[in-house]
Design a protein around this motif. Sequence first.
Motif, PDB file in Angstrom:
ATOM      1  N   ILE A 164       0.840  -1.205   0.000  1.00  0.00           N
ATOM      2  CA  ILE A 164       0.000   0.000   0.000  1.00  0.00           C
ATOM      3  C   ILE A 164       0.869   1.248   0.000  1.00  0.00           C
ATOM      4  N   ALA A 165       1.940   1.233   0.800  1.00  0.00           N
ATOM      5  CA  ALA A 165       2.836   2.391   0.847  1.00  0.00           C
ATOM      6  C   ALA A 165       3.518   2.619  -0.491  1.00  0.00           C
ATOM      7  N   GLN A 166       3.991   1.559  -1.121  1.00  0.00           N
ATOM      8  CA  GLN A 166       4.654   1.683  -2.415  1.00  0.00           C
ATOM      9  C   GLN A 166       3.677   2.110  -3.506  1.00  0.00           C
ATOM     10  N   SER A 167       2.444   1.643  -3.434  1.00  0.00           N
ATOM     11  CA  SER A 167       1.432   2.039  -4.422  1.00  0.00           C
ATOM     12  C   SER A 167       1.131   3.530  -4.319  1.00  0.00           C
ATOM     13  N   ASN A 168       0.961   4.023  -3.103  1.00  0.00           N
ATOM     14  CA  ASN A 168       0.720   5.450  -2.930  1.00  0.00           C
ATOM     15  C   ASN A 168       1.909   6.274  -3.412  1.00  0.00           C
ATOM     16  N   LYS A 169       3.105   5.742  -3.212  1.00  0.00           N
ATOM     17  CA  LYS A 169       4.299   6.433  -3.688  1.00  0.00           C
ATOM     18  C   LYS A 169       4.331   6.485  -5.205  1.00  0.00           C
ATOM     19  N   ALA A 170       3.849   5.426  -5.858  1.00  0.00           N
ATOM     20  CA  ALA A 170       3.793   5.378  -7.322  1.00  0.00           C
ATOM     21  C   ALA A 170       2.538   6.037  -7.878  1.00  0.00           C
ATOM     22  N   GLU A 171       1.741   6.695  -7.014  1.00  0.00           N
ATOM     23  CA  GLU A 171       0.494   7.366  -7.406  1.00  0.00           C
ATOM     24  C   GLU A 171      -0.512   6.379  -7.973  1.00  0.00           C
ATOM     25  N   LEU A 172      -0.576   5.205  -7.379  1.00  0.00           N
ATOM     26  CA  LEU A 172      -1.578   4.197  -7.713  1.00  0.00           C
ATOM     27  C   LEU A 172      -2.493   4.003  -6.507  1.00  0.00           C
ATOM     28  N   LYS A 173      -3.786   4.162  -6.724  1.00  0.00           N
ATOM     29  CA  LYS A 173      -4.754   3.931  -5.659  1.00  0.00           C
ATOM     30  C   LYS A 173      -4.887   2.433  -5.402  1.00  0.00           C
ATOM     31  N   VAL A 174      -5.214   2.073  -4.157  1.00  0.00           N
ATOM     32  CA  VAL A 174      -5.405   0.678  -3.777  1.00  0.00           C
ATOM     33  C   VAL A 174      -6.813   0.514  -3.217  1.00  0.00           C
ATOM     34  N   VAL A 175      -7.549  -0.420  -3.804  1.00  0.00           N
ATOM     35  CA  VAL A 175      -8.895  -0.782  -3.341  1.00  0.00           C
ATOM     36  C   VAL A 175      -8.845  -2.230  -2.865  1.00  0.00           C
ATOM     37  N   LEU A 176      -9.272  -2.459  -1.636  1.00  0.00           N
ATOM     38  CA  LEU A 176      -9.265  -3.810  -1.074  1.00  0.00           C
ATOM     39  C   LEU A 176     -10.596  -4.478  -1.356  1.00  0.00           C
ATOM     40  N   ASP A 177     -10.523  -5.727  -1.796  1.00  0.00           N
ATOM     41  CA  ASP A 177     -11.720  -6.487  -2.132  1.00  0.00           C
ATOM     42  C   ASP A 177     -12.226  -7.221  -0.891  1.00  0.00           C
ATOM     43  N   PHE A 178     -13.418  -6.810  -0.413  1.00  0.00           N
ATOM     44  CA  PHE A 178     -14.086  -7.457   0.721  1.00  0.00           C
ATOM     45  C   PHE A 178     -15.220  -8.358   0.258  1.00  0.00           C
ATOM     46  N   CYS A 179     -15.308  -8.591  -1.052  1.00  0.00           N
ATOM     47  CA  CYS A 179     -16.445  -9.335  -1.591  1.00  0.00           C
ATOM     48  C   CYS A 179     -16.498 -10.734  -0.999  1.00  0.00           C
ATOM     49  N   GLU A 180     -17.711 -11.141  -0.586  1.00  0.00           N
ATOM     50  CA  GLU A 180     -18.006 -12.463  -0.027  1.00  0.00           C
ATOM     51  C   GLU A 180     -17.341 -12.700   1.328  1.00  0.00           C
ATOM     52  N   LEU A 181     -16.870 -11.648   1.960  1.00  0.00           N
ATOM     53  CA  LEU A 181     -16.356 -11.788   3.321  1.00  0.00           C
ATOM     54  C   LEU A 181     -17.492 -11.594   4.321  1.00  0.00           C
ATOM     55  N   GLN A 182     -17.407 -12.313   5.414  1.00  0.00           N
ATOM     56  CA  GLN A 182     -18.408 -12.188   6.466  1.00  0.00           C
ATOM     57  C   GLN A 182     -17.995 -11.048   7.396  1.00  0.00           C
ATOM     58  N   LEU A 183     -18.354  -9.840   7.023  1.00  0.00           N
ATOM     59  CA  LEU A 183     -17.966  -8.665   7.805  1.00  0.00           C
ATOM     60  C   LEU A 183     -18.984  -8.381   8.890  1.00  0.00           C
ATOM     61  N   LEU A 194     -11.950  -0.882   9.909  1.00  0.00           N
ATOM     62  CA  LEU A 194     -12.100  -0.062   8.707  1.00  0.00           C
ATOM     63  C   LEU A 194     -11.138   1.128   8.750  1.00  0.00           C
ATOM     64  N   ARG A 195     -11.066   1.777   9.888  1.00  0.00           N
ATOM     65  CA  ARG A 195     -10.166   2.921  10.039  1.00  0.00           C
ATOM     66  C   ARG A 195      -8.699   2.487   9.982  1.00  0.00           C
ATOM     67  N   PHE A 196      -8.426   1.254  10.411  1.00  0.00           N
ATOM     68  CA  PHE A 196      -7.063   0.749  10.340  1.00  0.00           C
ATOM     69  C   PHE A 196      -6.553   0.770   8.900  1.00  0.00           C
ATOM     70  N   TRP A 197      -7.387   0.313   7.952  1.00  0.00           N
ATOM     71  CA  TRP A 197      -6.978   0.281   6.549  1.00  0.00           C
ATOM     72  C   TRP A 197      -6.996   1.670   5.937  1.00  0.00           C
ATOM     73  N   LEU A 198      -7.921   2.506   6.367  1.00  0.00           N
ATOM     74  CA  LEU A 198      -7.961   3.860   5.836  1.00  0.00           C
ATOM     75  C   LEU A 198      -6.727   4.654   6.257  1.00  0.00           C
ATOM     76  N   GLU A 199      -6.261   4.427   7.459  1.00  0.00           N
ATOM     77  CA  GLU A 199      -5.057   5.108   7.922  1.00  0.00           C
ATOM     78  C   GLU A 199      -3.819   4.677   7.143  1.00  0.00           C
ATOM     79  N   LEU A 200      -3.824   3.454   6.633  1.00  0.00           N
ATOM     80  CA  LEU A 200      -2.711   2.978   5.822  1.00  0.00           C
ATOM     81  C   LEU A 200      -2.708   3.587   4.423  1.00  0.00           C
ATOM     82  N   GLY A 201      -3.793   4.250   4.036  1.00  0.00           N
ATOM     83  CA  GLY A 201      -3.857   4.898   2.729  1.00  0.00           C
ATOM     84  C   GLY A 201      -4.687   4.169   1.703  1.00  0.00           C
ATOM     85  N   VAL A 202      -5.517   3.227   2.132  1.00  0.00           N
ATOM     86  CA  VAL A 202      -6.393   2.518   1.195  1.00  0.00           C
ATOM     87  C   VAL A 202      -7.419   3.494   0.629  1.00  0.00           C
ATOM     88  N   ALA A 203      -7.643   3.428  -0.701  1.00  0.00           N
ATOM     89  CA  ALA A 203      -8.534   4.375  -1.372  1.00  0.00           C
ATOM     90  C   ALA A 203      -9.991   3.951  -1.352  1.00  0.00           C
TER      91      ALA A 203
END
Length: 487
Positions: A164-183, A194-203
């Motif tokens: 995630i850090a390297q993607s943000n450095k390369a100006e690439l957004k990162v979207v995490l797939d939660f599909c079919e997860l039991q959230l 949710l805030r844990f991943w947002l703080e890491l820079g997930v888009a």
Amino acid sequence: MPLNAGSTGYGSVQGPGLDVESTPLLIPEDEPELVQPWRPLSKGELEVAAGGPGWRKVRCYLVLLFWLAWVAMLAISIAIIVISPRPVKTPLRWWQKTQFYQLQPDQTEGSGGINALCEQLPYLKSLGIGSLILEGLFDKKASSLNTSLTGVRSGTLPQIQHLIAQSNKAELKVVLDFCELQLTGPQDEAGHALRFWLELGVAGFAICDTDAVYSEKTLLEWKNAFKEFSSKEEEERIVVVKQTKDNLLPLNSSQVNVTLVDIVMKSILPSSDHLLSDKEVADAIETHLQIGEEEIWPSWRVGGEAAPDLKKLLLVLTMTLPGSPAFPYDEDLDQTKNTSMKVVSSPGETNQPPDTENEKKNKRLAVSLFTSLSRSRAREEALLYGKMTFLPFNASTSATTSNSTLPSSPPVLAFLRSWGCVHFLVLLNVGPNVHALDPAWAPSLPQAGVFVTSTEMDRLGTTALETLELQPREAIVIKLFEAGSYS
């Protein structure tokens, strides 16, 4: 009797004071007056003549007439520009201009897949990809995204944080797939994760329309959490919904007038347990081309399985449809020989290094086609904002390939992407036969254009539509223009 009878004799012409002997028999004509030869005015004479009052008035009138005509033409031009209808350019957000790339690092190689992906981030950015959708990172058996494991498979959390850090450095957004997860689980625990991943820079996060979190209550909580991390427009967090049903229920908040879903990811081809035939592919494409005004921004992916030789045609289609294109991992775009990433739709199938010159040629062609489409979409307003119009024109099978023993071929499919006076024509020949366009297929459109790209990257320069022939499984993008104009 004497003939000369004197002054009174017969035939006498003598009169008083007239000397008969000296009078000439013919009266001579008057001598012509001497005319001076023409010569141009000298400089001094010209200055004297031009300085007269008459010429001064003529010059004043001519100058005044010139400026009045110039001002009138300027006023008319401004009036035409002001009153002419112009398309309204709506500012697009980052997720409306981006291209999504779906991939899944191979967990069988530990952290090798993630490290290999980190190395390719600048290359993926150069292709025009703007966002990565990471799939297969979470354990579907986990009951919640708790704070200790955060739902990630064992041993990969540090590598994902690094990715995630390297993607943000390369100006690439990162979207995490939660599909079919039991959230499911306690609300505070889910919100903290949710805030844990947002703080890491997930888009953003991707979910399915069948997930329990696809509800107004949950998504409203997500939106409220997103506001804390969306101080700038380019940092806006999004929710992507993968549509699996025929009809998707759009979610609008009853508390605030906002749409809780930002992007709906749709499949061009239906899911099937077999490779779709040409006719099935053509019918599916034609059905999805007949789209209306979308309330939620669409994102298109291929979805179903088609014949391998339709791969490039479907890529052209995905890139030229309205909305944000999404692509699965493609081994032809992978520039490394690492076997640590795999195609999402076919688990267990890994990419192999090119063994033959033909495979290397196919990889170069795939990269060239992807780059050409990506750059055209980035710089052409018609492919970003343009209206889409389906063209049900006729196409005839080429006489050179016409054969009664051949199966019936699907019709040529085509649509326009238009923005103002600019038109892009997309032609799709799904069938196995060569097709020539009917000269009277669309009389209201220009009959000439310039090739933008084609599936085999062998179409260059200008073309006349009445002489154009589409090869089997070929897709062509043409920028139309009026005859004699290259604008």
